[in-house]
Design a protein around this motif. Sequence first.
Motif, PDB file in Angstrom:
ATOM      1  N   LEU A   1      -7.035  -6.261   4.748  1.00 39.69           N
ATOM      2  CA  LEU A   1      -8.359  -5.493   4.912  1.00 39.69           C
ATOM      3  C   LEU A   1      -9.617  -6.078   4.077  1.00 39.69           C
ATOM      4  O   LEU A   1     -10.527  -6.089   4.141  1.00 39.69           O
ATOM      5  CB  LEU A   1      -8.404  -3.939   4.158  1.00 39.69           C
ATOM      6  CG  LEU A   1      -7.723  -2.711   5.029  1.00 39.69           C
ATOM      7  CD1 LEU A   1      -7.607  -1.701   4.418  1.00 39.69           C
ATOM      8  CD2 LEU A   1      -8.413  -2.841   6.607  1.00 39.69           C
TER       9      LEU A   1
ATOM     10  N   ASP B   1       0.144  13.968  -2.321  1.00 35.91           N
ATOM     11  CA  ASP B   1      -0.975  13.256  -1.598  1.00 35.91           C
ATOM     12  C   ASP B   1      -2.293  13.340  -2.408  1.00 35.91           C
ATOM     13  O   ASP B   1      -3.053  12.355  -2.871  1.00 35.91           O
ATOM     14  CB  ASP B   1      -1.316  13.478  -0.292  1.00 35.91           C
ATOM     15  CG  ASP B   1      -0.469  12.761   0.590  1.00 35.91           C
ATOM     16  OD1 ASP B   1       0.684  12.136   0.251  1.00 35.91           O
ATOM     17  OD2 ASP B   1      -0.805  12.751   1.895  1.00 35.91           O
TER      18      ASP B   1
ATOM     19  N   GLY C   1     -10.649   3.127   8.510  1.00 34.57           N
ATOM     20  CA  GLY C   1     -10.397   1.969   7.635  1.00 34.57           C
ATOM     21  C   GLY C   1      -9.195   2.163   6.893  1.00 34.57           C
ATOM     22  O   GLY C   1      -8.728   1.323   6.032  1.00 34.57           O
ATOM     23  N   LYS C   2      -8.557   3.307   6.877  1.00 34.57           N
ATOM     24  CA  LYS C   2      -7.280   3.814   6.061  1.00 34.57           C
ATOM     25  C   LYS C   2      -6.006   3.176   6.763  1.00 34.57           C
ATOM     26  O   LYS C   2      -5.941   3.615   7.808  1.00 34.57           O
ATOM     27  CB  LYS C   2      -7.337   4.984   5.767  1.00 34.57           C
ATOM     28  CG  LYS C   2      -8.724   5.624   5.042  1.00 34.57           C
ATOM     29  CD  LYS C   2      -8.753   5.395   3.554  1.00 34.57           C
ATOM     30  CE  LYS C   2     -10.006   5.757   2.997  1.00 34.57           C
ATOM     31  NZ  LYS C   2     -10.128   5.291   1.821  1.00 34.57           N
ATOM     32  N   MET C   3      -5.155   2.646   5.997  1.00 33.90           N
ATOM     33  CA  MET C   3      -4.038   2.265   6.592  1.00 33.90           C
ATOM     34  C   MET C   3      -2.932   3.326   5.868  1.00 33.90           C
ATOM     35  O   MET C   3      -2.980   3.923   5.043  1.00 33.90           O
ATOM     36  CB  MET C   3      -3.485   0.997   5.722  1.00 33.90           C
ATOM     37  CG  MET C   3      -4.152  -0.297   6.177  1.00 33.90           C
ATOM     38  SD  MET C   3      -3.376  -1.718   5.687  1.00 33.90           S
ATOM     39  CE  MET C   3      -3.755  -1.905   4.046  1.00 33.90           C
ATOM     40  N   PRO C   4      -1.808   3.669   6.958  1.00 31.81           N
ATOM     41  CA  PRO C   4      -1.405   2.750   7.971  1.00 31.81           C
ATOM     42  C   PRO C   4      -1.928   3.539   9.281  1.00 31.81           C
ATOM     43  O   PRO C   4      -2.531   4.648   9.099  1.00 31.81           O
ATOM     44  CB  PRO C   4       0.203   2.877   7.835  1.00 31.81           C
ATOM     45  CG  PRO C   4       0.399   4.135   7.433  1.00 31.81           C
ATOM     46  CD  PRO C   4      -0.912   4.728   6.385  1.00 31.81           C
TER      47      PRO C   4
ATOM     48  N   ALA D   1       0.838  -1.195   0.008  1.00 35.54           N
ATOM     49  CA  ALA D   1      -0.107   0.039   0.138  1.00 35.54           C
ATOM     50  C   ALA D   1       0.765   1.295  -0.066  1.00 35.54           C
ATOM     51  O   ALA D   1       1.750   1.483   0.823  1.00 35.54           O
ATOM     52  CB  ALA D   1      -1.064   0.161   1.252  1.00 35.54           C
ATOM     53  N   SER D   2       0.538   2.349  -1.036  1.00 37.63           N
ATOM     54  CA  SER D   2       1.357   3.189  -1.134  1.00 37.63           C
ATOM     55  C   SER D   2       1.406   4.040  -0.080  1.00 37.63           C
ATOM     56  O   SER D   2       2.613   4.661   0.240  1.00 37.63           O
ATOM     57  CB  SER D   2       1.183   4.161  -2.383  1.00 37.63           C
ATOM     58  OG  SER D   2      -0.407   4.196  -2.633  1.00 37.63           O
ATOM     59  N   TYR D   3       0.407   4.412   0.679  1.00 40.41           N
ATOM     60  CA  TYR D   3       0.473   5.449   1.875  1.00 40.41           C
ATOM     61  C   TYR D   3       1.029   4.709   2.827  1.00 40.41           C
ATOM     62  O   TYR D   3       1.707   5.394   3.834  1.00 40.41           O
ATOM     63  CB  TYR D   3      -1.041   5.596   2.175  1.00 40.41           C
ATOM     64  CG  TYR D   3      -1.448   7.059   1.569  1.00 40.41           C
ATOM     65  CD1 TYR D   3      -1.155   8.119   1.825  1.00 40.41           C
ATOM     66  CD2 TYR D   3      -2.584   6.960   0.703  1.00 40.41           C
ATOM     67  CE1 TYR D   3      -1.381   9.290   1.291  1.00 40.41           C
ATOM     68  CE2 TYR D   3      -3.063   7.959   0.008  1.00 40.41           C
ATOM     69  CZ  TYR D   3      -2.814   9.287   0.304  1.00 40.41           C
ATOM     70  OH  TYR D   3      -3.147  10.245  -0.163  1.00 40.41           O
TER      71      TYR D   3
ATOM     72  N   GLU E   1      -3.388   8.939   9.803  1.00 43.67           N
ATOM     73  CA  GLU E   1      -3.396   9.982   8.628  1.00 43.67           C
ATOM     74  C   GLU E   1      -1.758  10.393   8.429  1.00 43.67           C
ATOM     75  O   GLU E   1      -1.025  10.755   9.505  1.00 43.67           O
ATOM     76  CB  GLU E   1      -3.723  11.273   9.141  1.00 43.67           C
ATOM     77  CG  GLU E   1      -5.153  11.277   8.734  1.00 43.67           C
ATOM     78  CD  GLU E   1      -5.772  10.972   7.265  1.00 43.67           C
ATOM     79  OE1 GLU E   1      -5.185  11.507   6.353  1.00 43.67           O
ATOM     80  OE2 GLU E   1      -6.612  10.072   7.147  1.00 43.67           O
ATOM     81  N   THR E   2      -1.386   9.722   7.320  1.00 45.64           N
ATOM     82  CA  THR E   2       0.242   9.621   7.191  1.00 45.64           C
ATOM     83  C   THR E   2       1.031  11.152   7.394  1.00 45.64           C
ATOM     84  O   THR E   2       2.197  11.098   7.880  1.00 45.64           O
ATOM     85  CB  THR E   2       0.613   9.216   5.736  1.00 45.64           C
ATOM     86  OG1 THR E   2      -0.319  10.078   4.754  1.00 45.64           O
ATOM     87  CG2 THR E   2       0.248   7.790   5.504  1.00 45.64           C
TER      88      THR E   2
HETATM   89  N1  GSH Z   1      -5.626  10.087   4.102  1.00 42.92           N
HETATM   90  C1  GSH Z   1      -4.907   8.794   4.163  1.00 42.92           C
HETATM   91  C2  GSH Z   1      -5.062   7.997   3.120  1.00 42.92           C
HETATM   92  C3  GSH Z   1      -4.613   6.516   3.462  1.00 42.92           C
HETATM   93  C4  GSH Z   1      -5.343   5.831   2.364  1.00 42.92           C
HETATM   94  O1  GSH Z   1      -5.872   5.892   1.701  1.00 42.92           O
HETATM   95  N2  GSH Z   1      -4.649   4.394   2.585  1.00 42.92           N
HETATM   96  C5  GSH Z   1      -4.879   3.219   1.622  1.00 42.92           C
HETATM   97  C6  GSH Z   1      -3.797   2.473   1.634  1.00 42.92           C
HETATM   98  S1  GSH Z   1      -2.393   3.156   0.404  1.00 42.92           S
HETATM   99  C7  GSH Z   1      -6.036   2.397   2.173  1.00 42.92           C
HETATM  100  O2  GSH Z   1      -6.117   2.249   3.571  1.00 42.92           O
HETATM  101  N3  GSH Z   1      -7.103   2.161   1.601  1.00 42.92           N
HETATM  102  C8  GSH Z   1      -8.037   1.119   2.038  1.00 42.92           C
HETATM  103  C9  GSH Z   1      -9.651   1.508   1.676  1.00 42.92           C
HETATM  104  O3  GSH Z   1      -9.559   2.950   1.077  1.00 42.92           O
HETATM  105  O4  GSH Z   1     -10.471   0.854   1.925  1.00 42.92           O
HETATM  106  C10 GSH Z   1      -3.471   9.070   4.851  1.00 42.92           C
HETATM  107  O5  GSH Z   1      -2.777   9.917   4.377  1.00 42.92           O
HETATM  108  O6  GSH Z   1      -3.330   8.196   5.666  1.00 42.92           O
END
Ligand code: GSH
Length: 215
Positions: free
Chosen positions: A35, A104, A51-54, A11-13, A67-68
């Motif tokens: 996920l 981003d 639900g956003k990683m990491p 996952a890129s973030y 939030e990265t």
């Molecule tokens: N704004 C968030 C974006 C994080 C994000 O979009 N992560 C993706 C992985 S690269 C994710 O968790 N996607 C899963 C989903 O959207 O269900 C950050 O900067 O942490």
Amino acid sequence: MGLTLHYHPLASYCWKVLIALYENDTPFESHVVDLMDEAEAKTFRRYSPMGKMPALQDGAHGRTIVETSVIIEYLDRHYPGPTRFLPEDPEEALRVRFAERFFDFYVQDLMSKIVTDKIRPEGKNDHFGVEKARAELATAYDAVEARLPQGMWPEREDFTLADCAALPALFYAGKVQPFAETYPKLAAYYDRLARRPSFKRVLDEAEPYFKLFPG
Ligand SMILES: N[C@@H](CCC(=O)N[C@@H](CS)C(=O)NCC(=O)O)C(=O)O
């Protein structure tokens, strides 16, 4: 208890934060989150409600950061190392934050729109949205190449928060919408960043998972 990063190696973030951790050899434990697994995803939402990683769990301070941008700023403040991610000078810090936001929103998120459309169920593709994302991504490449808006781009040799964002965003964006031949300044910037040992480490760890990358 120290730091634990809940993430996925593809996952890129997550790469954005891994790069920051590896830059400073910050000790942490890693926990890979799947996920696609309903139970795991539900547990993960306790850390990251959207639900956003990491997510970075800090046992020493009894909290979890999401939030990265915030995670990297948190690391810079509480676990500083030789690489500082935000310049002391407030004007310079403003430029770094701008570039980070730009990569981003206008590279990483648009790239993600294009990639995730490839794994949508049949009949659920968003052709119009992908077309728009591709056009906006081209506009973003134009802006980075021309350093527009004027005066907002950091012109620095040191490695910053903005570079943590740019590296994974450009790596994946280059796969779905190549820039190496058509945007020489952008390509030179990416090539310089890609030589970082922290990035090589991230790539090596992602290697076994690349077969899962759609297309
Ligand atoms: N704004 C968030 C974006 C994080 C994000 O979009 N992560 C993706 C992985 S690269 C994710 O968790 N996607 C899963 C989903 O959207 O269900 C950050 O900067 O942490």
